[in-house]
Design an enzyme around this catalytic site. Structure first.
Site, mmCIF file in Angstrom:
data_model
loop_
_atom_site.group_PDB
_atom_site.id
_atom_site.type_symbol
_atom_site.label_atom_id
_atom_site.label_comp_id
_atom_site.label_asym_id
_atom_site.label_seq_id
_atom_site.Cartn_x
_atom_site.Cartn_y
_atom_site.Cartn_z
ATOM 1 N N LYS A 71 0.812 -1.226 0.000
ATOM 2 C CA LYS A 71 0.000 0.000 0.000
ATOM 3 C C LYS A 71 0.847 1.279 0.000
ATOM 4 O O LYS A 71 0.401 2.315 -0.489
ATOM 5 C CB LYS A 71 -0.942 0.007 1.208
ATOM 6 C CG LYS A 71 -2.145 -0.925 1.064
ATOM 7 C CD LYS A 71 -3.114 -0.741 2.232
ATOM 8 C CE LYS A 71 -4.359 -1.585 2.058
ATOM 9 N NZ LYS A 71 -5.370 -1.320 3.100
ATOM 10 N N ASP B 198 -10.108 3.274 1.210
ATOM 11 C CA ASP B 198 -10.396 2.967 2.622
ATOM 12 C C ASP B 198 -10.928 4.230 3.313
ATOM 13 O O ASP B 198 -11.810 4.168 4.163
ATOM 14 C CB ASP B 198 -9.130 2.513 3.366
ATOM 15 C CG ASP B 198 -8.754 1.072 3.033
ATOM 16 O OD1 ASP B 198 -9.618 0.326 2.521
ATOM 17 O OD2 ASP B 198 -7.590 0.697 3.280
HETATM 18 P P1 NAP Z 1 -1.117 -3.230 10.690
HETATM 19 O O1 NAP Z 1 -0.406 -2.109 10.025
HETATM 20 O O2 NAP Z 1 -0.560 -4.593 10.642
HETATM 21 O O3 NAP Z 1 -1.338 -2.924 12.260
HETATM 22 C C1 NAP Z 1 -1.967 -1.815 12.751
HETATM 23 C C2 NAP Z 1 -1.431 -1.412 14.118
HETATM 24 O O4 NAP Z 1 -1.946 -2.273 15.126
HETATM 25 C C3 NAP Z 1 0.076 -1.495 14.294
HETATM 26 O O5 NAP Z 1 0.669 -0.361 13.737
HETATM 27 C C4 NAP Z 1 0.228 -1.579 15.809
HETATM 28 O O6 NAP Z 1 0.265 -0.267 16.388
HETATM 29 C C5 NAP Z 1 -1.065 -2.275 16.239
HETATM 30 N N1 NAP Z 1 -0.846 -3.677 16.597
HETATM 31 C C6 NAP Z 1 -0.360 -4.668 15.803
HETATM 32 N N2 NAP Z 1 -0.289 -5.827 16.483
HETATM 33 C C7 NAP Z 1 -0.747 -5.553 17.742
HETATM 34 C C8 NAP Z 1 -0.900 -6.328 18.928
HETATM 35 N N3 NAP Z 1 -0.583 -7.628 18.960
HETATM 36 N N4 NAP Z 1 -1.397 -5.727 20.046
HETATM 37 C C9 NAP Z 1 -1.728 -4.403 20.030
HETATM 38 N N5 NAP Z 1 -1.592 -3.617 18.923
HETATM 39 C C10 NAP Z 1 -1.104 -4.183 17.808
HETATM 40 O O7 NAP Z 1 -2.586 -3.327 10.132
HETATM 41 P P2 NAP Z 1 -3.486 -2.317 9.242
HETATM 42 O O8 NAP Z 1 -3.248 -2.594 7.824
HETATM 43 O O9 NAP Z 1 -3.383 -0.926 9.729
HETATM 44 O O10 NAP Z 1 -4.940 -2.934 9.583
HETATM 45 C C11 NAP Z 1 -5.448 -2.916 10.893
HETATM 46 C C12 NAP Z 1 -6.743 -3.716 10.958
HETATM 47 O O11 NAP Z 1 -7.721 -3.103 10.145
HETATM 48 C C13 NAP Z 1 -6.593 -5.161 10.454
HETATM 49 O O12 NAP Z 1 -7.367 -6.012 11.259
HETATM 50 C C14 NAP Z 1 -7.170 -5.087 9.055
HETATM 51 O O13 NAP Z 1 -7.712 -6.328 8.632
HETATM 52 C C15 NAP Z 1 -8.266 -4.070 9.254
HETATM 53 N N6 NAP Z 1 -8.657 -3.384 8.007
HETATM 54 C C16 NAP Z 1 -9.931 -3.516 7.608
HETATM 55 C C17 NAP Z 1 -10.342 -2.898 6.451
HETATM 56 C C18 NAP Z 1 -11.775 -3.036 6.026
HETATM 57 O O14 NAP Z 1 -12.080 -2.748 4.871
HETATM 58 N N7 NAP Z 1 -12.661 -3.429 6.912
HETATM 59 C C19 NAP Z 1 -9.435 -2.163 5.670
HETATM 60 C C20 NAP Z 1 -8.115 -2.036 6.112
HETATM 61 C C21 NAP Z 1 -7.732 -2.682 7.285
HETATM 62 P P3 NAP Z 1 1.284 0.106 17.601
HETATM 63 O O15 NAP Z 1 2.550 -0.639 17.299
HETATM 64 O O16 NAP Z 1 1.431 1.577 17.503
HETATM 65 O O17 NAP Z 1 0.633 -0.352 18.876
#
Ligand code: NAP
Length: 267
Positions: free
Chosen positions: A66, A102
């Site tokens: 992305k 998004d």
């Molecule tokens: P990402 O970059 O992998 O993680 C997001 C943030 O979550 C990380 O920067 C971290 O922040 C925190 N994190 C990761 N593992 C963690 C843990 N074990 N405990 C606590 N905090 C944790 O993911 P992303 O792409 O931003 O997506 C985040 C979520 O949104 C996912 O579940 C994804 O499937 C969902 N999503 C859904 C849609 C939709 O259309 N519904 C679209 C996009 C994403 P810190 O290190 O700062 O704590």
């Protein structure tokens, strides 16, 4: 036949083909939507060249490309400039333009939840790409945003009306809406939540960006305190619908597509 697809890595599980094929069926589009699993960043330039030669019109972009994709496009939409990531590109005659649908999916989700966000305090858990799209949407809607990070010093954002706090500070915080933008609670690890019931009782609304399971433990905790809840399915559908609108230069009926798909996926 119009050609579209999804670029990412290890994405054979993706829901996107089902979503886009439903749109093609409902609107009689003569189109196909293929999965393109690309192993590494080094192959992206050649991949995009072959897509152009194949007259593809648009691609969705997912993990882990992305941000990387921005190096290979000619133009960034305004929301991409602010978020620093794109999940949709459109091929035109002489250029490739990047969008972040998004962002639009989130705005649609806030509308569906009936939220009025001006001057309201909103907490976002996580600091990844999804959290950044949330921040942009919420700032544009004049909310006051707090992101919660495990490393607040490292992830602090220098933005007006956006503050970063720790999970300890969150225990003393209340607000209007809390959003889970971490992967914590996603299938198959459904028995965990990023925060406890004690935290969730301090908010009126809870939104989880996760859509599998339908109700995460985070949402179950909020539900148990009679809070209004929403999962990530509306965001998922509306980012896909917005991509189709951009690629085809049309307006589609989001509600009709959502209703068709929601029963299918959660039956
Ligand atoms: P990402 O970059 O992998 O993680 C997001 C943030 O979550 C990380 O920067 C971290 O922040 C925190 N994190 C990761 N593992 C963690 C843990 N074990 N405990 C606590 N905090 C944790 O993911 P992303 O792409 O931003 O997506 C985040 C979520 O949104 C996912 O579940 C994804 O499937 C969902 N999503 C859904 C849609 C939709 O259309 N519904 C679209 C996009 C994403 P810190 O290190 O700062 O704590």
């Amino acid at each position: 036949m119009k050609k579209f697809g999804l670029l990412g890595k290890n994405i054979s599980y993706s829901f996107s083909p089902t979503l886009h094929n439903k749109i093609f069926e409902l609107y009689n589009f003569e189109a196909e939507y293929k999965i393109y699993d690309v192993e590494d960043e080094g192959s992206i330039e050649g991949f995009l060249k072959s897509m152009k030669e194949d007259n593809i019109l648009g691609l969705n972009i997912t993990i882990p490309y992305k941000t990387t994709i921005l190096k290979f496009v000619d133009e960034l939409s305004s929301e991409v400039k602010d978020i620093g990531a794109a999940n949709c590109i459109k091929f035109s005659k002489n250029k490739i333009t990047a969008y972040n649908t998004d962002y639009f999916g989130l705005i649609k989700t806030f509308e569906k939840m009936g939220l009025y966000l001006k001057n309201k305090k909103v907490i976002i858990l996580g600091s990844g790409g999804a959290a950044k799209a949330c921040i942009k949407a919420l700032i544009d809607l004049n909310a006051i945003v707090y992101t919660v990070s495990r490393n607040p010093e490292k992830t602090k954002m220098n933005l007006l009306n956006c503050f970063t706090i720790s999970y300890e500070e969150l225990l003393e915080t209340s607000g209007y809406l809390i959003i889970n933008a971490t992967p914590v609670g996603t299938f198959p690890n459904t028995e965990i939540s990023p925060v406890s019931t004690d935290v969730l009782q301090n908010f009126d609304f809870a939104l989880d960006l996760i859509y599998n399971p339908k109700e995460t433990l985070f949402l179950k905790f909020a539900h148990s305190k009679n809070k209004k809840i929403e999962n990530g399915f509306c965001m998922l559908v509306s980012q896909g619908v917005k991509s189709e609108e951009i690629w085809n230069d049309v307006e589609l009926n989001y509600e009709k597509i959502y209703d068709e798909l929601v029963d299918e996926i959660y039956k």
